[in-house]
Design a protein around this motif. Sequence first.
Motif, PDB file in Angstrom:
ATOM      1  N   LYS A   1       0.837  -1.199   0.000  1.00 19.86           N
ATOM      2  CA  LYS A   1       0.000   0.000   0.000  1.00 19.86           C
ATOM      3  C   LYS A   1       0.873   1.251   0.000  1.00 19.86           C
ATOM      4  O   LYS A   1       0.636   2.187  -0.777  1.00 19.86           O
ATOM      5  CB  LYS A   1      -0.920   0.001   1.224  1.00 19.86           C
ATOM      6  N   GLU A   2       1.880   1.286   0.862  1.00 29.44           N
ATOM      7  CA  GLU A   2       2.754   2.461   0.947  1.00 29.44           C
ATOM      8  C   GLU A   2       3.674   2.571  -0.273  1.00 29.44           C
ATOM      9  O   GLU A   2       4.147   3.670  -0.594  1.00 29.44           O
ATOM     10  CB  GLU A   2       3.580   2.413   2.229  1.00 29.44           C
ATOM     11  N   MET A   3       3.927   1.448  -0.946  1.00 28.27           N
ATOM     12  CA  MET A   3       4.739   1.457  -2.162  1.00 28.27           C
ATOM     13  C   MET A   3       3.924   1.870  -3.388  1.00 28.27           C
ATOM     14  O   MET A   3       4.457   1.973  -4.487  1.00 28.27           O
ATOM     15  CB  MET A   3       5.330   0.067  -2.408  1.00 28.27           C
ATOM     16  N   ASN A   4       2.616   2.081  -3.197  1.00 28.88           N
ATOM     17  CA  ASN A   4       1.704   2.462  -4.278  1.00 28.88           C
ATOM     18  C   ASN A   4       1.463   1.333  -5.270  1.00 28.88           C
ATOM     19  O   ASN A   4       1.320   1.563  -6.478  1.00 28.88           O
ATOM     20  CB  ASN A   4       2.212   3.717  -5.003  1.00 28.88           C
ATOM     21  N   CYS A   5       1.401   0.114  -4.758  1.00 29.14           N
ATOM     22  CA  CYS A   5       1.044  -1.017  -5.601  1.00 29.14           C
ATOM     23  C   CYS A   5      -0.456  -0.985  -5.914  1.00 29.14           C
ATOM     24  O   CYS A   5      -1.245  -0.370  -5.197  1.00 29.14           O
ATOM     25  CB  CYS A   5       1.397  -2.336  -4.909  1.00 29.14           C
ATOM     26  N   VAL A   6      -0.828  -1.652  -6.989  1.00 35.56           N
ATOM     27  CA  VAL A   6      -2.220  -1.728  -7.418  1.00 35.56           C
ATOM     28  C   VAL A   6      -2.631  -3.196  -7.451  1.00 35.56           C
ATOM     29  O   VAL A   6      -1.918  -4.031  -8.011  1.00 35.56           O
ATOM     30  CB  VAL A   6      -2.404  -1.108  -8.822  1.00 35.56           C
ATOM     31  N   PHE A   7      -3.776  -3.506  -6.846  1.00 31.61           N
ATOM     32  CA  PHE A   7      -4.251  -4.889  -6.796  1.00 31.61           C
ATOM     33  C   PHE A   7      -5.284  -5.130  -7.894  1.00 31.61           C
ATOM     34  O   PHE A   7      -6.161  -4.308  -8.135  1.00 31.61           O
ATOM     35  CB  PHE A   7      -4.842  -5.207  -5.425  1.00 31.61           C
ATOM     36  N   LEU A   8      -5.159  -6.290  -8.541  1.00 30.83           N
ATOM     37  CA  LEU A   8      -5.980  -6.605  -9.705  1.00 30.83           C
ATOM     38  C   LEU A   8      -6.673  -7.953  -9.543  1.00 30.83           C
ATOM     39  O   LEU A   8      -6.039  -8.950  -9.191  1.00 30.83           O
ATOM     40  CB  LEU A   8      -5.089  -6.639 -10.962  1.00 30.83           C
ATOM     41  N   ASP A   9      -7.971  -7.967  -9.795  1.00 28.69           N
ATOM     42  CA  ASP A   9      -8.730  -9.210  -9.885  1.00 28.69           C
ATOM     43  C   ASP A   9      -8.856  -9.561 -11.357  1.00 28.69           C
ATOM     44  O   ASP A   9      -9.642  -8.947 -12.093  1.00 28.69           O
ATOM     45  CB  ASP A   9     -10.114  -9.031  -9.249  1.00 28.69           C
ATOM     46  N   ARG A  10      -8.059 -10.531 -11.793  1.00 34.47           N
ATOM     47  CA  ARG A  10      -8.020 -10.848 -13.218  1.00 34.47           C
ATOM     48  C   ARG A  10      -9.287 -11.510 -13.734  1.00 34.47           C
ATOM     49  O   ARG A  10      -9.477 -11.662 -14.934  1.00 34.47           O
ATOM     50  CB  ARG A  10      -6.798 -11.735 -13.513  1.00 34.47           C
ATOM     51  N   THR A  11     -10.181 -11.929 -12.824  1.00 32.39           N
ATOM     52  CA  THR A  11     -11.428 -12.563 -13.240  1.00 32.39           C
ATOM     53  C   THR A  11     -12.566 -11.549 -13.385  1.00 32.39           C
ATOM     54  O   THR A  11     -13.665 -11.906 -13.798  1.00 32.39           O
ATOM     55  CB  THR A  11     -11.860 -13.637 -12.220  1.00 32.39           C
ATOM     56  N   ASP A  12     -12.313 -10.297 -13.046  1.00 34.02           N
ATOM     57  CA  ASP A  12     -13.353  -9.269 -13.027  1.00 34.02           C
ATOM     58  C   ASP A  12     -12.952  -8.125 -13.954  1.00 34.02           C
ATOM     59  O   ASP A  12     -11.980  -7.419 -13.691  1.00 34.02           O
ATOM     60  CB  ASP A  12     -13.545  -8.761 -11.597  1.00 34.02           C
ATOM     61  N   ARG A  13     -13.709  -7.925 -15.031  1.00 32.32           N
ATOM     62  CA  ARG A  13     -13.371  -6.882 -16.001  1.00 32.32           C
ATOM     63  C   ARG A  13     -13.407  -5.489 -15.369  1.00 32.32           C
ATOM     64  O   ARG A  13     -12.576  -4.632 -15.664  1.00 32.32           O
ATOM     65  CB  ARG A  13     -14.328  -6.942 -17.189  1.00 32.32           C
ATOM     66  N   ARG A  14     -14.379  -5.266 -14.479  1.00 31.30           N
ATOM     67  CA  ARG A  14     -14.455  -3.963 -13.819  1.00 31.30           C
ATOM     68  C   ARG A  14     -13.211  -3.687 -12.988  1.00 31.30           C
ATOM     69  O   ARG A  14     -12.715  -2.568 -12.935  1.00 31.30           O
ATOM     70  CB  ARG A  14     -15.703  -3.907 -12.932  1.00 31.30           C
ATOM     71  N   SER A  15     -12.722  -4.744 -12.327  1.00 26.84           N
ATOM     72  CA  SER A  15     -11.501  -4.605 -11.535  1.00 26.84           C
ATOM     73  C   SER A  15     -10.311  -4.267 -12.426  1.00 26.84           C
ATOM     74  O   SER A  15      -9.455  -3.453 -12.066  1.00 26.84           O
ATOM     75  CB  SER A  15     -11.225  -5.895 -10.758  1.00 26.84           C
ATOM     76  N   ALA A  16     -10.265  -4.887 -13.604  1.00 26.04           N
ATOM     77  CA  ALA A  16      -9.174  -4.620 -14.540  1.00 26.04           C
ATOM     78  C   ALA A  16      -9.194  -3.165 -14.991  1.00 26.04           C
ATOM     79  O   ALA A  16      -8.150  -2.500 -15.055  1.00 26.04           O
ATOM     80  CB  ALA A  16      -9.279  -5.553 -15.738  1.00 26.04           C
ATOM     81  N   LEU A  17     -10.394  -2.648 -15.287  1.00 27.38           N
ATOM     82  CA  LEU A  17     -10.514  -1.255 -15.709  1.00 27.38           C
ATOM     83  C   LEU A  17     -10.146  -0.303 -14.570  1.00 27.38           C
ATOM     84  O   LEU A  17      -9.491   0.724 -14.788  1.00 27.38           O
ATOM     85  CB  LEU A  17     -11.939  -0.982 -16.191  1.00 27.38           C
ATOM     86  N   LYS A  18     -10.565  -0.669 -13.357  1.00 26.44           N
ATOM     87  CA  LYS A  18     -10.239   0.169 -12.198  1.00 26.44           C
ATOM     88  C   LYS A  18      -8.730   0.176 -11.934  1.00 26.44           C
ATOM     89  O   LYS A  18      -8.158   1.196 -11.549  1.00 26.44           O
ATOM     90  CB  LYS A  18     -10.975  -0.317 -10.955  1.00 26.44           C
ATOM     91  N   SER A  19      -8.090  -0.977 -12.127  1.00 24.11           N
ATOM     92  CA  SER A  19      -6.647  -1.046 -11.891  1.00 24.11           C
ATOM     93  C   SER A  19      -5.896  -0.147 -12.866  1.00 24.11           C
ATOM     94  O   SER A  19      -4.876   0.457 -12.510  1.00 24.11           O
ATOM     95  CB  SER A  19      -6.148  -2.488 -12.001  1.00 24.11           C
ATOM     96  N   ILE A  20      -6.396  -0.034 -14.097  1.00 26.69           N
ATOM     97  CA  ILE A  20      -5.789   0.868 -15.069  1.00 26.69           C
ATOM     98  C   ILE A  20      -5.923   2.311 -14.590  1.00 26.69           C
ATOM     99  O   ILE A  20      -4.954   3.079 -14.595  1.00 26.69           O
ATOM    100  CB  ILE A  20      -6.437   0.692 -16.462  1.00 26.69           C
ATOM    101  N   ALA A  21      -7.133   2.670 -14.152  1.00 30.06           N
ATOM    102  CA  ALA A  21      -7.368   4.030 -13.669  1.00 30.06           C
ATOM    103  C   ALA A  21      -6.528   4.336 -12.429  1.00 30.06           C
ATOM    104  O   ALA A  21      -5.958   5.431 -12.306  1.00 30.06           O
ATOM    105  CB  ALA A  21      -8.852   4.211 -13.356  1.00 30.06           C
ATOM    106  N   ASP A  22      -6.431   3.368 -11.508  1.00 34.79           N
ATOM    107  CA  ASP A  22      -5.638   3.561 -10.288  1.00 34.79           C
ATOM    108  C   ASP A  22      -4.160   3.744 -10.614  1.00 34.79           C
ATOM    109  O   ASP A  22      -3.467   4.572 -10.005  1.00 34.79           O
ATOM    110  CB  ASP A  22      -5.809   2.371  -9.344  1.00 34.79           C
ATOM    111  N   THR A  23      -3.676   2.965 -11.579  1.00 32.54           N
ATOM    112  CA  THR A  23      -2.267   3.061 -11.976  1.00 32.54           C
ATOM    113  C   THR A  23      -1.976   4.413 -12.604  1.00 32.54           C
ATOM    114  O   THR A  23      -0.952   5.047 -12.305  1.00 32.54           O
ATOM    115  CB  THR A  23      -1.904   1.935 -12.962  1.00 32.54           C
ATOM    116  N   VAL A  24      -2.876   4.870 -13.470  1.00 31.04           N
ATOM    117  CA  VAL A  24      -2.713   6.186 -14.100  1.00 31.04           C
ATOM    118  C   VAL A  24      -2.658   7.277 -13.030  1.00 31.04           C
ATOM    119  O   VAL A  24      -1.804   8.180 -13.081  1.00 31.04           O
ATOM    120  CB  VAL A  24      -3.868   6.458 -15.089  1.00 31.04           C
ATOM    121  N   GLU A  25      -3.542   7.187 -12.046  1.00 35.91           N
ATOM    122  CA  GLU A  25      -3.588   8.186 -10.983  1.00 35.91           C
ATOM    123  C   GLU A  25      -2.282   8.229 -10.196  1.00 35.91           C
ATOM    124  O   GLU A  25      -1.751   9.306  -9.890  1.00 35.91           O
ATOM    125  CB  GLU A  25      -4.746   7.887 -10.033  1.00 35.91           C
TER     126      GLU A  25
END
Length: 255
Positions: A124-148
């Motif tokens: 969390k403090e390293m700014n890692c992003v967690f991804l649920d590869r079985t959930d398309r919404r999670s994948a899209l959110k992980s992209i947005a979180d990474t961009v942020e």
Amino acid sequence: MSVGKRKTTVFNSIRTFSFLFGYLPISAINFKKIVKQKPRLSLQEYDQLVHTEPQKWASGIMKRTNSTVTIIGTENLPEGPVLFVSNHEGNFDIPTFLSTIPKPFGFISKKEVNKFPIIPMYMKEMNCVFLDRTDRRSALKSIADTVEKLKKGHSILIFPEGTRSKGDGIGEFKAGFVRIAKDAGVPIVPVAIHGTADIMEKNNNKIMPANVTVQLLNVVGIDELNDIKPKEAIALVHGRIANALATIATKKLTN
């Protein structure tokens, strides 16, 4: 496998995994002290300080595998946030990167890691992003979180193959990393890693020493990314990494 080699392999496995989990409670004490300093540090200062404990942990792990790790191309690291894009050989890729790459970074990880003790606190403090590869919404959110996170000034590492190759060549790259870099307006640093699968994946999950090479390749700048199509960008980064891996493998065979 000879008896002597089998004993060495067992010993390496025990001491590596013992350190991997045994150091975490000790490190957590130091890490909590680091987190308390966050309000009075700049983003860059805090990221660098946060990086010190994971780096110690990762360096201790790699030392106990008795592996030799070489990093090439640190002069290619630009200032400011970058998106590291790497092939994914094995479970020891992350410890290798943490122990060698001088720029602090977070990374995209599968959500199952959240179940581990203590480790998610670091991530969390390293700014890692967690991804649920079985959930398309999670994948899209992980992209947005990474961009942020990139826009805020943090560097992130991504494995666009999506899974480990276990040393069996380099797989196709998924397109998400190009969108991330473009949306965040950051350069891509392609990374080739070779040899980590020889530590565990090729040994029935037992630890053996290996010769590991990390090569930081020429940066793909944001202007260059914006001038070419996504498929061309994927091919450019993939080709650069594939060529580096072939060169590294050839050098190892001839040495």
